[in-house]
Structure formats: structure tokens, C-alpha cells
Design a protein around this motif. Structure first.
Motif, PDB file in Angstrom:
ATOM      1  N   ARG A   1      -1.528  -6.701  15.058  1.00 51.82           N
ATOM      2  CA  ARG A   1      -1.706  -5.949  13.813  1.00 51.82           C
ATOM      3  C   ARG A   1      -2.105  -6.914  12.718  1.00 51.82           C
ATOM      4  O   ARG A   1      -1.574  -8.031  12.618  1.00 51.82           O
ATOM      5  N   PHE A   2      -3.041  -6.472  11.876  1.00 45.17           N
ATOM      6  CA  PHE A   2      -3.609  -7.325  10.836  1.00 45.17           C
ATOM      7  C   PHE A   2      -3.271  -6.723   9.474  1.00 45.17           C
ATOM      8  O   PHE A   2      -3.745  -5.634   9.134  1.00 45.17           O
ATOM      9  N   VAL A   3      -2.437  -7.421   8.715  1.00 45.90           N
ATOM     10  CA  VAL A   3      -1.986  -6.961   7.398  1.00 45.90           C
ATOM     11  C   VAL A   3      -2.467  -7.949   6.345  1.00 45.90           C
ATOM     12  O   VAL A   3      -2.248  -9.164   6.476  1.00 45.90           O
ATOM     13  N   THR A   4      -3.111  -7.450   5.302  1.00 47.41           N
ATOM     14  CA  THR A   4      -3.568  -8.318   4.222  1.00 47.41           C
ATOM     15  C   THR A   4      -2.913  -7.935   2.906  1.00 47.41           C
ATOM     16  O   THR A   4      -2.524  -6.782   2.704  1.00 47.41           O
ATOM     17  N   PHE A   5      -2.812  -8.916   2.035  1.00 41.51           N
ATOM     18  CA  PHE A   5      -2.298  -8.714   0.679  1.00 41.51           C
ATOM     19  C   PHE A   5      -3.407  -9.017  -0.315  1.00 41.51           C
ATOM     20  O   PHE A   5      -4.101 -10.033  -0.197  1.00 41.51           O
ATOM     21  N   GLU A   6      -3.558  -8.129  -1.293  1.00 45.20           N
ATOM     22  CA  GLU A   6      -4.565  -8.311  -2.328  1.00 45.20           C
ATOM     23  C   GLU A   6      -3.930  -8.104  -3.703  1.00 45.20           C
ATOM     24  O   GLU A   6      -2.848  -7.532  -3.822  1.00 45.20           O
ATOM     25  N   GLY A   7      -4.643  -8.558  -4.721  1.00 48.24           N
ATOM     26  CA  GLY A   7      -4.157  -8.397  -6.088  1.00 48.24           C
ATOM     27  C   GLY A   7      -4.780  -9.431  -7.000  1.00 48.24           C
ATOM     28  O   GLY A   7      -5.428 -10.382  -6.548  1.00 48.24           O
ATOM     29  N   ILE A   8      -4.598  -9.251  -8.283  1.00 41.09           N
ATOM     30  CA  ILE A   8      -5.123 -10.205  -9.249  1.00 41.09           C
ATOM     31  C   ILE A   8      -4.353 -11.508  -9.141  1.00 41.09           C
ATOM     32  O   ILE A   8      -3.334 -11.602  -8.459  1.00 41.09           O
TER      33      ILE A   8
ATOM     34  N   ALA B   1      -4.964 -14.889  17.369  1.00 42.18           N
ATOM     35  CA  ALA B   1      -3.606 -14.368  17.175  1.00 42.18           C
ATOM     36  C   ALA B   1      -3.539 -12.880  17.492  1.00 42.18           C
ATOM     37  O   ALA B   1      -2.600 -12.409  18.151  1.00 42.18           O
ATOM     38  N   LEU B   2      -4.518 -12.110  17.048  1.00 43.92           N
ATOM     39  CA  LEU B   2      -4.527 -10.680  17.332  1.00 43.92           C
ATOM     40  C   LEU B   2      -4.695 -10.423  18.823  1.00 43.92           C
ATOM     41  O   LEU B   2      -4.058  -9.521  19.385  1.00 43.92           O
ATOM     42  N   ALA B   3      -5.528 -11.226  19.470  1.00 39.56           N
ATOM     43  CA  ALA B   3      -5.721 -11.067  20.910  1.00 39.56           C
ATOM     44  C   ALA B   3      -4.438 -11.342  21.686  1.00 39.56           C
ATOM     45  O   ALA B   3      -4.219 -10.769  22.763  1.00 39.56           O
ATOM     46  N   ALA B   4      -3.580 -12.184  21.124  1.00 40.32           N
ATOM     47  CA  ALA B   4      -2.303 -12.501  21.765  1.00 40.32           C
ATOM     48  C   ALA B   4      -1.204 -11.507  21.392  1.00 40.32           C
ATOM     49  O   ALA B   4      -0.061 -11.674  21.816  1.00 40.32           O
ATOM     50  N   GLY B   5      -1.545 -10.490  20.616  1.00 38.43           N
ATOM     51  CA  GLY B   5      -0.579  -9.463  20.264  1.00 38.43           C
ATOM     52  C   GLY B   5       0.289  -9.792  19.069  1.00 38.43           C
ATOM     53  O   GLY B   5       1.308  -9.133  18.839  1.00 38.43           O
ATOM     54  N   ARG B   6      -0.081 -10.785  18.292  1.00 37.57           N
ATOM     55  CA  ARG B   6       0.731 -11.188  17.148  1.00 37.57           C
ATOM     56  C   ARG B   6       0.432 -10.324  15.921  1.00 37.57           C
ATOM     57  O   ARG B   6      -0.590  -9.656  15.842  1.00 37.57           O
ATOM     58  N   VAL B   7       1.348 -10.360  14.970  1.00 37.16           N
ATOM     59  CA  VAL B   7       1.126  -9.752  13.660  1.00 37.16           C
ATOM     60  C   VAL B   7       0.553 -10.838  12.754  1.00 37.16           C
ATOM     61  O   VAL B   7       1.185 -11.878  12.550  1.00 37.16           O
ATOM     62  N   VAL B   8      -0.629 -10.603  12.225  1.00 42.32           N
ATOM     63  CA  VAL B   8      -1.259 -11.557  11.314  1.00 42.32           C
ATOM     64  C   VAL B   8      -1.097 -11.040   9.887  1.00 42.32           C
ATOM     65  O   VAL B   8      -1.512  -9.918   9.571  1.00 42.32           O
ATOM     66  N   ILE B   9      -0.487 -11.863   9.040  1.00 44.68           N
ATOM     67  CA  ILE B   9      -0.304 -11.539   7.627  1.00 44.68           C
ATOM     68  C   ILE B   9      -1.143 -12.516   6.824  1.00 44.68           C
ATOM     69  O   ILE B   9      -0.927 -13.729   6.873  1.00 44.68           O
ATOM     70  N   CYS B  10      -2.110 -11.986   6.089  1.00 46.05           N
ATOM     71  CA  CYS B  10      -3.068 -12.840   5.395  1.00 46.05           C
ATOM     72  C   CYS B  10      -3.045 -12.580   3.886  1.00 46.05           C
ATOM     73  O   CYS B  10      -3.174 -11.434   3.441  1.00 46.05           O
ATOM     74  N   ASP B  11      -2.873 -13.646   3.128  1.00 44.51           N
ATOM     75  CA  ASP B  11      -2.935 -13.612   1.670  1.00 44.51           C
ATOM     76  C   ASP B  11      -4.406 -13.657   1.268  1.00 44.51           C
ATOM     77  O   ASP B  11      -5.021 -14.713   1.263  1.00 44.51           O
ATOM     78  N   ARG B  12      -4.979 -12.501   0.981  1.00 43.11           N
ATOM     79  CA  ARG B  12      -6.383 -12.240   0.655  1.00 43.11           C
ATOM     80  C   ARG B  12      -7.242 -12.197   1.922  1.00 43.11           C
ATOM     81  O   ARG B  12      -6.994 -12.882   2.900  1.00 43.11           O
ATOM     82  N   PHE B  13      -8.297 -11.360   1.832  1.00 42.08           N
ATOM     83  CA  PHE B  13      -9.310 -11.283   2.880  1.00 42.08           C
ATOM     84  C   PHE B  13     -10.588 -10.779   2.227  1.00 42.08           C
ATOM     85  O   PHE B  13     -10.845 -11.080   1.058  1.00 42.08           O
ATOM     86  N   ALA B  14     -11.383 -10.009   2.932  1.00 43.93           N
ATOM     87  CA  ALA B  14     -12.711  -9.625   2.444  1.00 43.93           C
ATOM     88  C   ALA B  14     -12.659  -8.795   1.159  1.00 43.93           C
ATOM     89  O   ALA B  14     -13.597  -8.833   0.359  1.00 43.93           O
ATOM     90  N   ASP B  15     -11.583  -8.037   0.952  1.00 45.73           N
ATOM     91  CA  ASP B  15     -11.504  -7.216  -0.261  1.00 45.73           C
ATOM     92  C   ASP B  15     -11.538  -8.072  -1.526  1.00 45.73           C
ATOM     93  O   ASP B  15     -12.070  -7.635  -2.550  1.00 45.73           O
TER      94      ASP B  15
END
Length: 211
Positions: free
Chosen positions: A10-17, A91-105
Motif C-alpha cells: 500500500r502506498f500512502v503519501t502526505f501532502e501540504g504546504i 517495497a510495494l512488490a514485497a508487500g510493504r506499506v510505503v509512507i512518503c512525505d510528498r510525491f507527484a501532487d
């Protein structure tokens, strides 16, 4: 929960100013999920892989006018591609949860909306080189003046975008909220003008929906 027991990552991202507290919330979420036994990779953008971290230095330090918006888009896309290849996809291919501070948004808003109305270019490069969206994006919505004061108070040297001032932070907030309205199935908007624990609870509740 071990990596092998997940059907898929699962891929979770965080966005914000800037100064919204998203980095703190990303860390707290990663800690909470690890406490539940989940295999978590916590990462950030720009950065998250050796090559992308080198590009981060170019993007976040120096004079605000160091790069044009077009050059920034190319640098961010290059960093994101390396990050995707070396960190996120494995990481996603291995079934991990990826938490990313910022991404394409962030690129869609910072360069695509506030730095020259280049959203179409951002989206075309994303479709060509990245081709991945998060399963869930947490938008920490913060008062721009409060966020800017927090960000400038860090004194970490990575303040090139904060150097554009309050007006840009206000436009960034508008851009992120517009993006959340554009992709309502993916975004969860959380009020960041509250105690850290209250925000973290709402973040965990939102993430539970996709886990």
C-alpha cells in the motif's frame, strides 16, 4: 504482519504546504503501523534514494530564483523516477506499506500551479516517466501564515521555497485543496490546526480504510 502475508503493498503519501506538520504525521503513522506488526518503509521527496537525495540538495537550497519552474519540473521528475525504481516499487512488490512525505501532487501544485501554470507539462511527464499514483493521499491543511512561520523556524537550510513568502504559501494551500477536490476518492483532507495527537488519530483512521 510480515511482508509475505500482504496481498499487495500500500502506498500512502502526505501532502501540504511548508510547515504543515506532514513530516511529523508521516513519522507517527509509520511508528503506529510498525507497532501493529506491519512492514513499513518511510521515505520522502525529493529524495528517498541516493541519487534523488543528491538532486534534493540542488532543489531545496540556494536562492529562490535558482531554477525556472520548467527546470524544477525536470529535476523533480528525475528524482522521482530514481526514487520509484530503487525504493518505492521494490517495497510495494514485497508487500510493504510505503509512507512518503510528498510525491507527484507536490509537483502538480508547486510547479504546475503556483510557478507558471505548467500543470499540463507536469501531468504529461508524470504519465510518461512515473505512471503511479498513491492508494491514499493525506492532505494536512494548515493556516499558511502559521505554516510559514514554522518552516522558517526550522533553520535547516532547506528553505528555498519558503523564501517565496506568504503569498505563495496561500496559493499553495488553494492548489492543494483544489487537487483534493479533483481526486476525492484518493485524498483525505485533515485539519492541521489542532494538537498533533488529534491529527494523528484522524490519519490512522483514514489509513485503516485502505489496509
Amino acid at each position: 504482519m510480515t511482508a509475505g502475508s500482504n496481498a499487495r503493498g500500500r502506498f500512502v503519501t502526505f501532502e501540504g504546504i511548508d510547515g504543515s506538520g506532514k513530516s511529523t504525521q508521516a513519522r507517527l503513522l509509520a511508528e503506529a503501523l510498525r507497532d501493529q506488526g506491519r512492514d513499513v518503509v518511510q521515505t520522502r521527496e525529493p529524495g528517498g534514494s541516493p541519487g534523488a537525495e543528491e538532486i534534493r540538495e540542488l532543489l531545496l537550497r540556494g536562492d529562490p530564483d535558482r531554477w525556472s519552474a520548467e527546470t524544477e519540473i525536470l529535476l523533480f521528475t528525475a528524482a522521482r523516477r530514481d526514487h520509484l525504481e530503487r525504493t518505492i516499487e521494490p517495497a510495494l512488490a514485497a508487500g510493504r506499506v510505503v509512507i512518503c512525505d510528498r510525491f507527484a501532487d507536490s509537483t502538480r501544485v508547486y510547479q504546475g500551479v503556483t510557478r507558471g501554470d505548467l500543470r499540463d507539462l507536469v501531468d504529461r511527464l508524470h504519465a510518461l516517466m512515473i505512471r503511479r499514483e498513491p492508494d491514499l493521499t493525506i492532505l494536512i491543511d494548515m493556516d499558511p501564515r502559521t505554516g510559514l512561520n514554522r518552516a522558517l523556524g526550522r533553520h535547516d537550510g532547506e528553505d528555498r521555497f519558503e523564501g517565496f513568502g506568504l503569498e505563495m504559501q496561500e496559493r499553495l494551500r488553494e492548489g492543494f485543496l483544489a487537487l483534493a477536490a479533483e481526486f476525492p476518492d484518493r485524498f483525505r483532507v485533515i485539519d492541521g490546526n489542532r494538537p498533533v495527537d488529534s491529527i494523528a488519530r484522524d490519519v490512522r483512521n483514514a489509513v485503516t480504510e485502505i489496509l
